[in-house]
Every structure is written in structure tokens, then in C-alpha cells.
Enzyme design. Structure first.
Site, mmCIF file in Angstrom:
data_model
loop_
_atom_site.group_PDB
_atom_site.id
_atom_site.type_symbol
_atom_site.label_atom_id
_atom_site.label_comp_id
_atom_site.label_asym_id
_atom_site.label_seq_id
_atom_site.Cartn_x
_atom_site.Cartn_y
_atom_site.Cartn_z
ATOM 1 N N VAL A 127 20.054 -9.685 -24.017
ATOM 2 C CA VAL A 127 19.051 -10.268 -24.926
ATOM 3 C C VAL A 127 17.771 -9.439 -24.874
ATOM 4 C CG1 VAL A 127 17.601 -12.291 -25.352
ATOM 5 C CG2 VAL A 127 20.030 -12.596 -24.817
ATOM 6 N N ARG B 111 14.487 -26.480 -22.908
ATOM 7 C CA ARG B 111 14.784 -26.764 -24.325
ATOM 8 C C ARG B 111 14.710 -28.241 -24.688
ATOM 9 N NH1 ARG B 111 20.107 -23.085 -24.720
ATOM 10 N NH2 ARG B 111 19.134 -21.038 -24.778
ATOM 11 N N CYS C 203 22.609 -20.236 -28.828
ATOM 12 C CA CYS C 203 23.031 -19.418 -29.970
ATOM 13 C C CYS C 203 23.935 -20.180 -30.956
ATOM 14 C CB CYS C 203 23.727 -18.163 -29.473
ATOM 15 S SG CYS C 203 24.797 -18.427 -28.052
ATOM 16 N N GLN D 192 33.595 -18.149 -29.213
ATOM 17 C CA GLN D 192 32.424 -17.476 -28.643
ATOM 18 C C GLN D 192 32.807 -16.207 -27.885
ATOM 19 O OE1 GLN D 192 30.494 -21.817 -27.843
ATOM 20 N NE2 GLN D 192 29.363 -20.126 -26.964
ATOM 21 N N SER E 6 29.971 -11.466 -24.712
ATOM 22 C CA SER E 6 28.575 -11.145 -24.425
ATOM 23 C C SER E 6 27.679 -12.375 -24.448
ATOM 24 C CB SER E 6 28.051 -10.096 -25.408
ATOM 25 O OG SER E 6 28.211 -10.554 -26.724
ATOM 26 N N GLY E 7 28.186 -13.492 -24.937
ATOM 27 C CA GLY E 7 27.434 -14.746 -24.863
ATOM 28 C C GLY E 7 27.178 -15.142 -23.421
ATOM 29 N N ARG F 24 35.940 -19.896 -25.693
ATOM 30 C CA ARG F 24 35.649 -18.479 -25.456
ATOM 31 C C ARG F 24 36.832 -17.667 -25.992
ATOM 32 N NH1 ARG F 24 30.632 -16.827 -24.280
ATOM 33 N NH2 ARG F 24 30.324 -18.142 -22.464
ATOM 34 N N HIS G 118 29.502 -14.721 -32.398
ATOM 35 C CA HIS G 118 30.201 -16.005 -32.286
ATOM 36 C C HIS G 118 30.591 -16.484 -33.690
ATOM 37 C CE1 HIS G 118 28.973 -16.021 -28.223
ATOM 38 N NE2 HIS G 118 28.065 -16.963 -28.226
HETATM 39 N N1 LIG Z 1 23.884 -13.553 -24.197
HETATM 40 C C1 LIG Z 1 23.673 -14.355 -25.217
HETATM 41 O O1 LIG Z 1 24.385 -14.304 -26.227
HETATM 42 C C2 LIG Z 1 22.574 -15.378 -25.166
HETATM 43 C C3 LIG Z 1 22.337 -16.155 -26.287
HETATM 44 C C4 LIG Z 1 21.327 -17.122 -26.238
HETATM 45 C C5 LIG Z 1 20.577 -17.280 -25.101
HETATM 46 N N2 LIG Z 1 20.847 -16.509 -24.006
HETATM 47 C C6 LIG Z 1 20.042 -16.716 -22.802
HETATM 48 O O2 LIG Z 1 19.181 -15.577 -22.660
HETATM 49 C C7 LIG Z 1 18.943 -15.312 -21.279
HETATM 50 C C8 LIG Z 1 19.333 -13.853 -20.979
HETATM 51 O O3 LIG Z 1 20.717 -13.706 -21.250
HETATM 52 P P1 LIG Z 1 21.440 -12.293 -21.261
HETATM 53 O O4 LIG Z 1 22.714 -12.502 -21.958
HETATM 54 O O5 LIG Z 1 20.526 -11.228 -21.724
HETATM 55 O O6 LIG Z 1 21.759 -12.097 -19.714
HETATM 56 P P2 LIG Z 1 21.974 -10.722 -18.930
HETATM 57 O O7 LIG Z 1 22.582 -9.707 -19.816
HETATM 58 O O8 LIG Z 1 22.693 -11.104 -17.683
HETATM 59 O O9 LIG Z 1 20.498 -10.262 -18.594
HETATM 60 C C9 LIG Z 1 19.628 -10.978 -17.775
HETATM 61 C C10 LIG Z 1 18.646 -9.988 -17.242
HETATM 62 O O10 LIG Z 1 17.681 -10.670 -16.460
HETATM 63 C C11 LIG Z 1 17.317 -9.798 -15.413
HETATM 64 N N3 LIG Z 1 16.722 -10.533 -14.311
HETATM 65 C C12 LIG Z 1 17.312 -11.452 -13.513
HETATM 66 N N4 LIG Z 1 16.448 -11.876 -12.599
HETATM 67 C C13 LIG Z 1 15.303 -11.202 -12.822
HETATM 68 C C14 LIG Z 1 14.034 -11.193 -12.199
HETATM 69 N N5 LIG Z 1 13.775 -11.973 -11.155
HETATM 70 N N6 LIG Z 1 13.093 -10.395 -12.692
HETATM 71 C C15 LIG Z 1 13.321 -9.600 -13.745
HETATM 72 N N7 LIG Z 1 14.500 -9.548 -14.386
HETATM 73 C C16 LIG Z 1 15.466 -10.355 -13.912
HETATM 74 C C17 LIG Z 1 18.611 -9.168 -14.982
HETATM 75 O O11 LIG Z 1 18.312 -7.951 -14.348
HETATM 76 P P3 LIG Z 1 19.398 -7.234 -13.397
HETATM 77 O O12 LIG Z 1 20.526 -6.859 -14.323
HETATM 78 O O13 LIG Z 1 18.682 -6.040 -12.900
HETATM 79 O O14 LIG Z 1 19.776 -8.230 -12.359
HETATM 80 C C18 LIG Z 1 19.333 -8.969 -16.308
HETATM 81 O O15 LIG Z 1 19.147 -7.678 -16.836
HETATM 82 C C19 LIG Z 1 19.766 -16.347 -20.509
HETATM 83 O O16 LIG Z 1 18.967 -17.453 -20.175
HETATM 84 C C20 LIG Z 1 20.827 -16.766 -21.515
HETATM 85 O O17 LIG Z 1 21.347 -18.043 -21.288
HETATM 86 C C21 LIG Z 1 21.810 -15.560 -24.018
#
Ligand SMILES: NC(=O)c1ccc[n+]([C@@H]2O[C@H](COP(=O)([O-])OP(=O)(O)OC[C@H]3O[C@@H](n4cnc5c(N)ncnc54)[C@H](OP(=O)(O)O)[C@@H]3O)[C@@H](O)[C@H]2O)c1
Length: 346
Positions: free
Chosen positions: A16, A107, A136, A163, A166-167, A243, A250
Site C-alpha cells: 500500500v 475504522r 478494500c 480476493q 496481495s490483499g 481468497r 479483488h
Molecule cells: N494489501 C491490501 O490490499 C490492503 C487493502 C486495504 C487496506 N490494507 C491495509 O493497509 C495496511 C498496509 O498493508 P500492506 O498490504 O501494504 O502490508 P505490507 O505489504 O505487509 O506492508 C506493511 C509495511 O509496513 C511496514 N512496517 C511494519 N512495521 C513498521 C514500523 N514499526 N515502522 C515502519 N514501517 C513498518 C513493513 O515494513 P517491513 O517490510 O520492513 O517490515 C511493511 O513494508 C494494513 O493495515 C492493511 O490491512 C491493505
């Protein structure tokens, strides 16, 4: 020129976070503004650099103390516990920062807005330092409902989701890619993240099952949809979240029971005029992840009356309609929505 705003993005290296950077780079509103950006990560993409408004921004390592810079806005692309830790720290230090949070942590707090800018921008007027971007799958469903509500009230929605990997974030995505390589190389599939094959498989959403037998993703759809549309349990929602082995985007199969009878022409007109929705409803040209990934809009097709439920109505106007929706959940389902919220605030 107006005085400089300071904006930080935390979680910049995640899926994200990366989409948020892309949307910031492409935002016309941001191009014409005086903003200083800082990007932070834990490890992923540390020291990567990006150009925004002709300025170079490098991803730095995040520590809570950076919040003492008192940013005007912080975009959070982090998991619930990290978002909470960051906001608790900000509150403890009486910082005036406003947070736009991608996680589900806040939320459903009624004192805080949950916003899709095309649907409920007025909720940004709530006096809160935290604004959440919705789940999402909820965003796609709510945009469809909001587009059609001017035609008729809606009494019941049955939604089944498809879904993508990557979700679940970068780890879920990478493991699906790894399972594909493992299968091609005749090796046992890596299952550390999913716990089972996602490749060539379909399973119930990997979120926690609640006492009522719905999983937490399904409950998010019910509760967040009602909150954004300012409805209570008079809006019946029956979700099933699944999934599928798709990398990104999605899909949702949605059956809506309206109060009034509607024609397809009326429906098409409303959908076509709604910002952020594209209609893709020609013969054999329907929404699918390979066409919708990377796009800002959500796509709606397979617009058909529900034949059995409509048996006693006239031949053009029906009360029950089916839709198939597909959208990139990293774009409108999360990163773009957060940037659109920011654009409304600055
Ligand atoms: N993926 C989706 O489709 C989607 C859709 C809607 C909402 N969301 C929400 O959006 C948020 C992010 O999701 P994502 O899919 O992007 O997850 P992600 O790919 O796992 O990325 C999360 C990022 O947060 C970083 N992080 C974790 N702890 C941290 C800290 N203490 N300080 C700084 N950075 C930190 C991680 O860094 P490291 O990799 O270095 O650990 C990682 O790069 C989540 O809450 C998720 O539920 C996601």
C-alpha cells in the site's frame, strides 16, 4: 505561496505504501502545492529514492521519535498494532498531527470518520485527528451502492468476494509467486504464510472466524458499509469472502434487492456518471483482474436482473439485480483512497 505543509508516510516500503507514493507523484493537487514529504519504513525499501514535486525523497528508517517533527499529516500504511503504537505515541506527546490510516484499527470508532471521498466526504468535518480508509472489498461494494441509491433504497445485499493474494500484504503476494515457482520446479510448495496451497486453490478468507461463524473480513464488509452509508441493520448484508490465486485485484459478485423496480438504462446512467466507476458490460468484455490491475477506477459489469426473484414484475423494470465488480484493491481499495482523503484535507 501558502506556507509549507509537512507530510510523512509510514510503511512506505509495503504494497500500500508503494501505491501511495505513486499516487502522490501523480496527484495534480500535490503538484501545485508547497509540501515537504518524508517517507519511512522498518526495513523494506530502506534508502530507495523518489522524486515528488521536483524534490528527492529517500525512504528513512522509522523510529517513533520522528513524530516529534509534528507533521501536519501522517499517512499510515501499516498494520493495526503499528498504527495504534504510532497514534498512542502522538497522543502522549500532545502532537497536532492528523493521521490517515489504512489499517482497520479505528475504522469502527464512531467518533472518527471512515471515508470514501466520492461517497461521504462530509464526514471529514468530524473533529478527529484520525481518518480511516475502509477495507478494500467494502470500498468497492459501497461505491456501487452509493451510485445506485439515488434510484431506490436498498434493502438487502448478497456479496461473494474473490480476493487476491496481495490483499494480505507483501508476504502473501510473495508466497503465491514462490508457490508458482515451486510447482514449476516440481518442489514442495512453500506454505509459511498461507499454511496451505493458494496456487490452484480457493479457500475461505484467512481472517479470524467469529462466534457468529462469519470471519472478520465479512464482518468488516457489514459494519463498515453501514457506517459509511449511515445505515443501521435495516440494510441487510450477507457476505462470503474467498481468497483466490490471483496476484492483484479483488472481484465481487453482488446481488442487490432494491425497494423500487429499476430499468437497466437507469442503472447504467447512474453508474456511468458516478466518479471512480467505469462500466465494462459488453458481450464477453467483463471486469477481470488482468484488465483492472493498476487502474484507479472500479469496474462494473454482468449487470443482469435476477430472473426468478423478478418473475412477477414487468419486462424492463426489476427489483433484484446482479453485478460483477473488479478493482485494484491496492489502488482505489487503499492507497489511492488515502491520497484522495489527503487531497480533500489540504
Ligand atoms: N494489501 C491490501 O490490499 C490492503 C487493502 C486495504 C487496506 N490494507 C491495509 O493497509 C495496511 C498496509 O498493508 P500492506 O498490504 O501494504 O502490508 P505490507 O505489504 O505487509 O506492508 C506493511 C509495511 O509496513 C511496514 N512496517 C511494519 N512495521 C513498521 C514500523 N514499526 N515502522 C515502519 N514501517 C513498518 C513493513 O515494513 P517491513 O517490510 O520492513 O517490515 C511493511 O513494508 C494494513 O493495515 C492493511 O490491512 C491493505
Amino acid at each position: 505561496m501558502a506556507s509549507e505543509l509537512t507530510i510523512a508516510l509510514i510503511g512506505a516500503g509495503g504494497l500500500v505504501g508503494q501505491v501511495i507514493i505513486d499516487c502522490l507523484q501523480n496527484s495534480v493537487k500535490i503538484k501545485n502545492s508547497n509540501i515537504m514529504f518524508r517517507f519511512f519504513t522498518r526495513e523494506t525499501k530502506l534508502n530507495s529514492s523518489y522524486i515528488i514535486n521536483d524534490k528527492n525523497v529517500i525512504i528513512e528508517r522509522f523510529e517513533l521519535s520522528v513524530l516529534l517533527n509534528n507533521f501536519n499529516y501522517v499517512l499510515l500504511a501499516t498494520e493495526n498494532d503499528t498504527s495504534k503504537e504510532i497514534i498512542d505515541y502522538s497522543n502522549q506527546h500532545n502532537l497536532k498531527t492528523r493521521f490517515i490510516d489504512s489499517s482497520s484499527q479505528y475504522r469502527l470508532d464512531n467518533s472518527m470518520p471512515l471515508v470514501i471521498p466520492e461517497v461521504n466526504p462530509y464526514d471529514l468535518q468530524l473533529n478527529s485527528n484520525i481518518i480511516s480508509s475502509p477495507n478494500c472489498t467494502t470500498t468497492f461494494l459501497v461505491m456501487l451502492l452509493a451510485a445506485l441509491t439515488p434510484l431506490s433504497s436498498i434493502s438487502r445485499v448478497i456479496v461473494s468476494t474473490y480476493q487476491s493474494a496481495s490483499g494480505a500484504g507483501i508476504k502473501g503476494l510473495e508466497e503465491l509467486k514462490q508457490q508458482t515457482k515451486d510447482w514449476s520446479n516440481d518442489q514442495p510448495l512453500k506454505k509459511d504464510f498461507w499454511g496451505k496451497p493458494l496456487l490452484f486453490n480457493v479457500f475461505s478468507h484467512n481472517s479470524t472466524l467469529q462466534q457468529n461463524l462469519y470471519n472478520s473480513e465479512e464482518m468488516k464488509i457489514i459494519n463498515e458499509t453501514r457506517k459509511i452509508l449511515h445505515k443501521g441493520n435495516e440494510l441487510k448484508i450477507v457476505p462470503t469472502c474467498i481468497r483466490v490465486p490471483v496476484l492483484t485485484s479483488h472481484c465481487e459478485s453482488i446481488n442487490i434487492e432494491f425497494v423500487n423496480n429499476l430499468s437497466k438504462d437507469e442503472i447504467l446512467k447512474k453508474l456511468t456518471n458516478f466518479p471512480g466507476i467505469s462500466v465494462m458490460d459488453k458481450e464477453n468484455d467483463f471486469p477481470e483482474p488482468s484488465k483492472c490491475s493498476g487502474k484507479s477506477d472500479i469496474y462494473v459489469g454482468r449487470i443482469r436482473p435476477d430472473l426468478d426473484m423478478n418473475a412477477n414484475t414487468d419486462v424492463t423494470h426489476f427489483r433484484y439485480w446482479n453485478f460483477f465488480v473488479c478493482g485494484d484493491q491496492l489502488v482505489k481499495g487503499s492507497g489511492l483512497n488515502s491520497v484522495q482523503i489527503l487531497e480533500k484535507l489540504i
